[in-house]
Design a protein around this motif. Structure first.
Motif, short mmCIF file in Angstrom:
data_model
loop_
_atom_site.label_atom_id
_atom_site.label_comp_id
_atom_site.label_asym_id
_atom_site.label_seq_id
_atom_site.Cartn_x
_atom_site.Cartn_y
_atom_site.Cartn_z
N LEU A 142 37.47 -25.43 -30.72
CA LEU A 142 38.60 -26.24 -31.14
C LEU A 142 39.87 -25.46 -30.81
CD1 LEU A 142 39.30 -28.90 -32.66
CD2 LEU A 142 39.40 -27.55 -34.76
N CYS A 143 40.78 -26.10 -30.08
CA CYS A 143 42.03 -25.45 -29.64
C CYS A 143 41.73 -24.16 -28.86
CB CYS A 143 42.93 -25.15 -30.83
SG CYS A 143 43.48 -26.62 -31.72
N HIS A 144 40.75 -24.24 -27.97
CA HIS A 144 40.39 -23.12 -27.07
C HIS A 144 39.82 -21.92 -27.82
CE1 HIS A 144 42.30 -25.29 -23.82
NE2 HIS A 144 43.39 -25.41 -24.56
N LEU A 145 39.39 -22.11 -29.06
CA LEU A 145 38.76 -21.04 -29.81
C LEU A 145 37.39 -21.50 -30.30
CD1 LEU A 145 41.74 -19.76 -32.00
CD2 LEU A 145 40.78 -18.65 -29.98
N GLU A 146 36.40 -20.65 -30.14
CA GLU A 146 35.07 -20.99 -30.60
C GLU A 146 34.98 -20.78 -32.11
OE1 GLU A 146 30.36 -20.17 -29.50
OE2 GLU A 146 31.94 -18.86 -28.70
N LEU A 147 34.47 -21.78 -32.81
CA LEU A 147 34.36 -21.69 -34.26
C LEU A 147 33.27 -20.69 -34.62
CD1 LEU A 147 34.60 -25.47 -35.21
CD2 LEU A 147 36.43 -23.78 -35.14
N PRO A 148 33.47 -19.90 -35.67
CA PRO A 148 32.45 -18.92 -36.07
C PRO A 148 31.20 -19.61 -36.59
CG PRO A 148 34.21 -19.01 -37.70
CD PRO A 148 34.67 -19.83 -36.53
N TYR A 149 30.08 -18.94 -36.45
CA TYR A 149 28.81 -19.54 -36.85
C TYR A 149 28.73 -19.74 -38.36
CZ TYR A 149 23.87 -20.58 -36.94
OH TYR A 149 22.67 -21.21 -37.14
N TRP A 150 29.34 -18.85 -39.14
CA TRP A 150 29.27 -19.00 -40.59
C TRP A 150 29.95 -20.27 -41.04
CZ3 TRP A 150 33.53 -19.52 -43.64
CH2 TRP A 150 34.75 -19.08 -43.14
#
Length: 312
Positions: A142-150
């Protein structure tokens, strides 16, 4: 020279769509690019699609509950004038609705977020995951950032919790409206007047099963009249036992810190004690009969076990 270039590349940060080992593993043309050894990242459209699908599933449970609340009419059950189980005094609830929502709704969500966040920061736990869970990224960007797995795990665990809660409450509501059992304070609150104008103090009505009646109390309204026939099963008991047992099982399976083991068990004890106390107050406040509370607790426990059976 080539070795120095590789070293410099390895120091560069990993961006969305990269393989997670630096730019030396291959150039990426944009989000969602397929990199060997890694699943392609899913963008905002995938995130929105997943959320909409989950909301559709929740609406299948939430809309019937809303329908019961707005337009549902419980089965009109009669009574005997000498039924002492319906002559208890009216009392306000010890566990108010806002307390129940806070303890059984907000508290489990906060605990799940805290546990998943600290699990995501604990590098010792990464090696205990299954091979597909060893990554710290979620595969969604989202917005060129990968969301953390947690964060993805929070969404999953909270989503399952809310869906199970909705199914549990719907099950309880179906029973409430289908059975229409009168609450223990029925006579005190309603002061029933029979179709012929008499009441239960008349000797001719002793032992008669009364089905046609109206409430003679001055402060009665449609909402109170409807609520008087929703005793079985206890919604408070089912809500409390589902939420507290779900959270206790969640902590048992996800909180893997040996130094906090006693803290974990103490929190589990407090959660289950709150559910037990809530159930007991529904009887002492004359809101439900004993069998209503037992049935409600059984519904909550059953669904908590079912929805956590596949949790790892």
């Amino acid at each position: 020279m080539e070795v120095e270039c590789r070293k410099e590349r390895s120091k560069l940060p990993t961006f969305v769509g990269s393989s997670g080992t630096g730019l030396g593993s291959g150039l990426v043309t944009g989000p969602g690019s397929i990199v060997p050894g890694k699943r392609p990242l899913r963008g905002p459209k995938k995130i929105l699609g997943r959320i909409l699908l989950d909301l559709c599933m929740l609406s299948c449970v939430g809309l019937p509950m809303l329908g019961f609340s707005l337009w549902g009419e419980p089965f009109k059950r009669g009574f005997f004038c000498n039924d002492t189980s319906l002559k208890h005094p009216y009392k306000h609830s010890t566990i108010r609705s806002w307390m129940l929502y806070l303890m059984c709704g907000a508290l489990p969500v906060v605990l799940i977020i805290l546990v998943e966040f600290f699990r995501g920061q604990d590098k010792r736990l990464h090696g205990t995951y299954k091979s597909q869970k060893t990554r710290t990224g979620s595969g969604y960007h989202l917005c060129h950032l990968e969301l953390p797995y947690w964060l993805l795990e929070c969404y999953r665990k909270i989503g399952v919790f809310i869906f199970g809660l909705g199914v549990e409450q719907l099950t309880a509501n179906i029973a409430k409206y289908a059975i229409g059992r009168l609450r223990p304070h029925f006579f005190t609150l309603c002061q029933p007047v029979l179709w012929d104008g008499s009441n239960c103090s008349h000797p001719m009505n002793a032992g008669r099963y009364i089905e046609e009646f109206t409430c003679g109390a001055a402060d009665m309204n449609a909402k109170r009249i409807k609520d008087m026939s929703l005793s079985f099963p206890s919604g408070h008991a089912s809500f409390a036992f589902y939420a507290m047992l779900y959270t206790a099982i969640y902590l048992q399976r996800r909180m893997h810190w040996p130094r906090l083991r006693m803290v974990q068990h103490f929190v589990q004890f407090l959660l289950l004690t709150f559910a037990w106390y809530t159930a007991l107050t529904r009887i002492s406040d004359y809101k439900h009969h004993c069998s209503d509370v037992l049935a409600g607790a059984g519904i909550g426990i059953t669904y908590a076990i079912i929805v956590t059976s596949t949790m790892w």
